[in-house]
Scaffold this motif. Structure first.
Motif, mmCIF file in Angstrom:
data_model
loop_
_atom_site.group_PDB
_atom_site.id
_atom_site.type_symbol
_atom_site.label_atom_id
_atom_site.label_comp_id
_atom_site.label_asym_id
_atom_site.label_seq_id
_atom_site.Cartn_x
_atom_site.Cartn_y
_atom_site.Cartn_z
ATOM 1 N N ALA A 116 0.827 -1.208 0.000
ATOM 2 C CA ALA A 116 0.000 0.000 0.000
ATOM 3 C C ALA A 116 0.861 1.258 0.000
ATOM 4 N N ARG A 117 1.901 1.273 0.827
ATOM 5 C CA ARG A 117 2.747 2.463 0.901
ATOM 6 C C ARG A 117 3.379 2.770 -0.443
ATOM 7 N N SER A 118 3.794 1.743 -1.166
ATOM 8 C CA SER A 118 4.449 1.972 -2.448
ATOM 9 C C SER A 118 3.488 2.545 -3.484
ATOM 10 N N ARG A 119 2.176 2.472 -3.201
ATOM 11 C CA ARG A 119 1.174 2.957 -4.146
ATOM 12 C C ARG A 119 0.488 4.234 -3.674
ATOM 13 N N CYS A 120 0.877 4.748 -2.531
ATOM 14 C CA CYS A 120 0.314 6.018 -2.061
ATOM 15 C C CYS A 120 0.940 7.175 -2.823
ATOM 16 N N ASP A 121 0.160 8.192 -3.102
ATOM 17 C CA ASP A 121 0.686 9.383 -3.761
ATOM 18 C C ASP A 121 1.815 9.975 -2.932
ATOM 19 N N GLY A 122 2.929 10.229 -3.584
ATOM 20 C CA GLY A 122 4.051 10.859 -2.901
ATOM 21 C C GLY A 122 4.934 9.901 -2.145
ATOM 22 N N ALA A 123 4.574 8.605 -2.087
ATOM 23 C CA ALA A 123 5.402 7.636 -1.371
ATOM 24 C C ALA A 123 6.681 7.391 -2.151
ATOM 25 N N ALA A 124 7.777 7.262 -1.431
ATOM 26 C CA ALA A 124 9.057 7.011 -2.077
ATOM 27 C C ALA A 124 9.910 6.138 -1.173
ATOM 28 N N GLY A 125 10.697 5.283 -1.800
ATOM 29 C CA GLY A 125 11.634 4.482 -1.043
ATOM 30 C C GLY A 125 11.043 3.182 -0.540
ATOM 31 N N ALA A 126 11.908 2.171 -0.470
ATOM 32 C CA ALA A 126 11.498 0.864 0.022
ATOM 33 C C ALA A 126 11.522 0.856 1.542
ATOM 34 N N PRO A 127 10.872 -0.129 2.170
ATOM 35 C CA PRO A 127 10.980 -0.262 3.629
ATOM 36 C C PRO A 127 12.444 -0.369 4.053
ATOM 37 N N ARG A 128 12.747 0.128 5.232
ATOM 38 C CA ARG A 128 14.141 0.142 5.695
ATOM 39 C C ARG A 128 14.577 -1.210 6.223
ATOM 40 N N ALA A 129 13.662 -2.121 6.431
ATOM 41 C CA ALA A 129 13.991 -3.476 6.868
ATOM 42 C C ALA A 129 13.032 -4.437 6.194
ATOM 43 N N ALA A 130 13.447 -5.699 6.102
ATOM 44 C CA ALA A 130 12.607 -6.716 5.473
ATOM 45 C C ALA A 130 12.343 -7.864 6.440
ATOM 46 N N VAL A 131 12.369 -7.543 7.728
ATOM 47 C CA VAL A 131 12.090 -8.550 8.752
ATOM 48 C C VAL A 131 11.118 -7.968 9.765
ATOM 49 N N LEU A 132 10.368 -8.866 10.389
ATOM 50 C CA LEU A 132 9.430 -8.500 11.438
ATOM 51 C C LEU A 132 9.964 -9.067 12.739
ATOM 52 N N GLN A 133 10.037 -8.227 13.771
ATOM 53 C CA GLN A 133 10.525 -8.674 15.071
ATOM 54 C C GLN A 133 9.329 -9.130 15.912
ATOM 55 N N GLN A 134 9.373 -10.367 16.371
ATOM 56 C CA GLN A 134 8.272 -10.910 17.166
ATOM 57 C C GLN A 134 8.804 -11.489 18.473
ATOM 58 N N HIS A 135 7.986 -11.381 19.512
ATOM 59 C CA HIS A 135 8.420 -11.818 20.843
ATOM 60 C C HIS A 135 7.348 -12.673 21.497
ATOM 61 N N THR A 136 7.767 -13.770 22.085
ATOM 62 C CA THR A 136 6.901 -14.568 22.953
ATOM 63 C C THR A 136 7.660 -14.841 24.248
ATOM 64 N N ARG A 137 6.935 -15.029 25.329
ATOM 65 C CA ARG A 137 7.593 -15.295 26.619
ATOM 66 C C ARG A 137 8.373 -16.603 26.570
ATOM 67 N N ALA A 138 7.815 -17.591 25.852
ATOM 68 C CA ALA A 138 8.467 -18.900 25.834
ATOM 69 C C ALA A 138 9.721 -18.921 24.971
ATOM 70 N N GLU A 139 9.687 -18.210 23.847
ATOM 71 C CA GLU A 139 10.774 -18.310 22.872
ATOM 72 C C GLU A 139 11.622 -17.053 22.772
ATOM 73 N N GLY A 140 11.210 -15.965 23.416
ATOM 74 C CA GLY A 140 11.953 -14.724 23.308
ATOM 75 C C GLY A 140 11.777 -14.083 21.943
#
Length: 325
Positions: free
Chosen positions: A273-297
């Protein structure tokens, strides 16, 4: 809701019951169309035979027997590295099966649903394409007939989205036309705020949809779950609201994902969606999602951001089964 959207809802919404099989076969034959149904699959051994077998029995064999011609000319499963026998089961049920990675290996391969749909353009020949998920548990072949109706009846229609009551595996909860969590929390708010003309699209991420080959071959395709919203936004940008239709398909049930898995999907949609918004420029600065669980950290989840070019622009693409038409 905007007046333009209300008018679109009135003119471009229909029910699967509006499109009987006999009429569709007659329209298809009269117009000289060819229909390809594509089923992207990954580890769907439990359900793929029912999906493939139902379409083959009703829309290939029965349609030919009762109406003189099949409605569906090609039934193709694109398998994305399944490890549970999905490919063998789909083939036994009557589909032509292709491994996604083996289609145009010179182009490399990516994981993801969008990759499977993009690769399907090189192994199908229909001018009308219907995409159906392989994990359906409550469905009918009217999904296919309903989606084909507007394409066969209205030459200006380029893209058809399905919507349905979703049956959840939760005791005491009724069916609802609400989309999934990503639809209601991400996709629909995005459309309402930045593309309000598309606010009438009830389930923009529905896995059951149809399009003209000419359209699909002209669009860049995200390789992951961003394919549905990208196709919707790009069709609207190029062809306008009246090129889109939606069809009530009744009731649907399928496998549901965990929230952390859906978060990856949501991240893909935000990037698309961001890449298709008017005036949007540039790719995301990261290509990973940080996720946390109590059991696995903490853990990092890759977010698929690769985008395939329009298939029509790929060197060596040829008409018919060898490439886009």
């Amino acid at each position: 809701m905007r007046a333009e959207t209300l008018a679109w809802l009135d003119a471009r919404s229909s029910s699967h019951e509006d499109w009987p099989l006999a009429d569709l076969v007659a329209r298809k034959v009269a117009g000289g169309s060819r229909v390809s149904v594509v089923v992207p699959a990954k580890d769907e051994a439990a359900t793929v035979a029912d999906v493939v077998g139902g379409i083959r029995s009703e829309l290939v064999e029965r349609a030919a027997r009762d109406h003189g011609h099949p409605l569906v000319d090609e039934l193709v499963v694109v398998d994305s590295d399944s490890r549970d026998g999905t490919a063998e089961i789909a083939r036994a049920a009557g589909a032509v099966v292709h491994a996604s990675a083996a289609i145009r290996p010179d182009l490399g391969t990516h994981p993801g649903k969008g990759e499977a749909l993009w690769k399907s353009l090189f192994v199908t020949s229909g001018d009308l394409l219907v995409f159906v998920d392989a994990d359906l548990r409550l469905w009918g072949t009217h999904f296919v007939t309903g989606l084909l109706g507007p394409l066969l009846a209205h030459p200006q229609t380029q893209l058809v989205k399905g919507y349905y009551d979703r049956v959840l595996d939760r005791e005491g909860e009724a069916a609802s036309t609400q989309g999934g969590r990503v639809t209601e929390l991400v996709a629909r708010p995005l459309l309402d705020l930045w593309w309000p003309e598309l606010a009438g699209v009830i389930q923009p991420l529905a896995g059951e949809w149809a399009a003209r080959r000419e359209l699909m071959s002209s669009l860049a395709v995200p390789t992951g779950y961003g394919v549905e919203i990208a196709t919707l936004l790009d069709t609207y940008a190029r062809h306008g609201l009246d090129a889109i239709a939606q069809v009530d398909l009744g009731v649907r049930a399928h496998e549901h994902q965990q929230d952390h898995d859906l978060a990856v999907m949501a991240a893909e949609l935000l990037a698309v969606a961001r890449s298709r918004c008017d005036g949007a420029a540039g790719a995301p600065r990261a290509a990973v999602l940080q996720q946390h669980t109590r059991a696995e950290g903490w853990r990092e989840r890759p977010v698929p951001l690769a985008v395939r070019p329009p298939a029509a622009d790929v060197p060596g693409a040829t008409p018919g089964g060898g490439g886009p038409r």
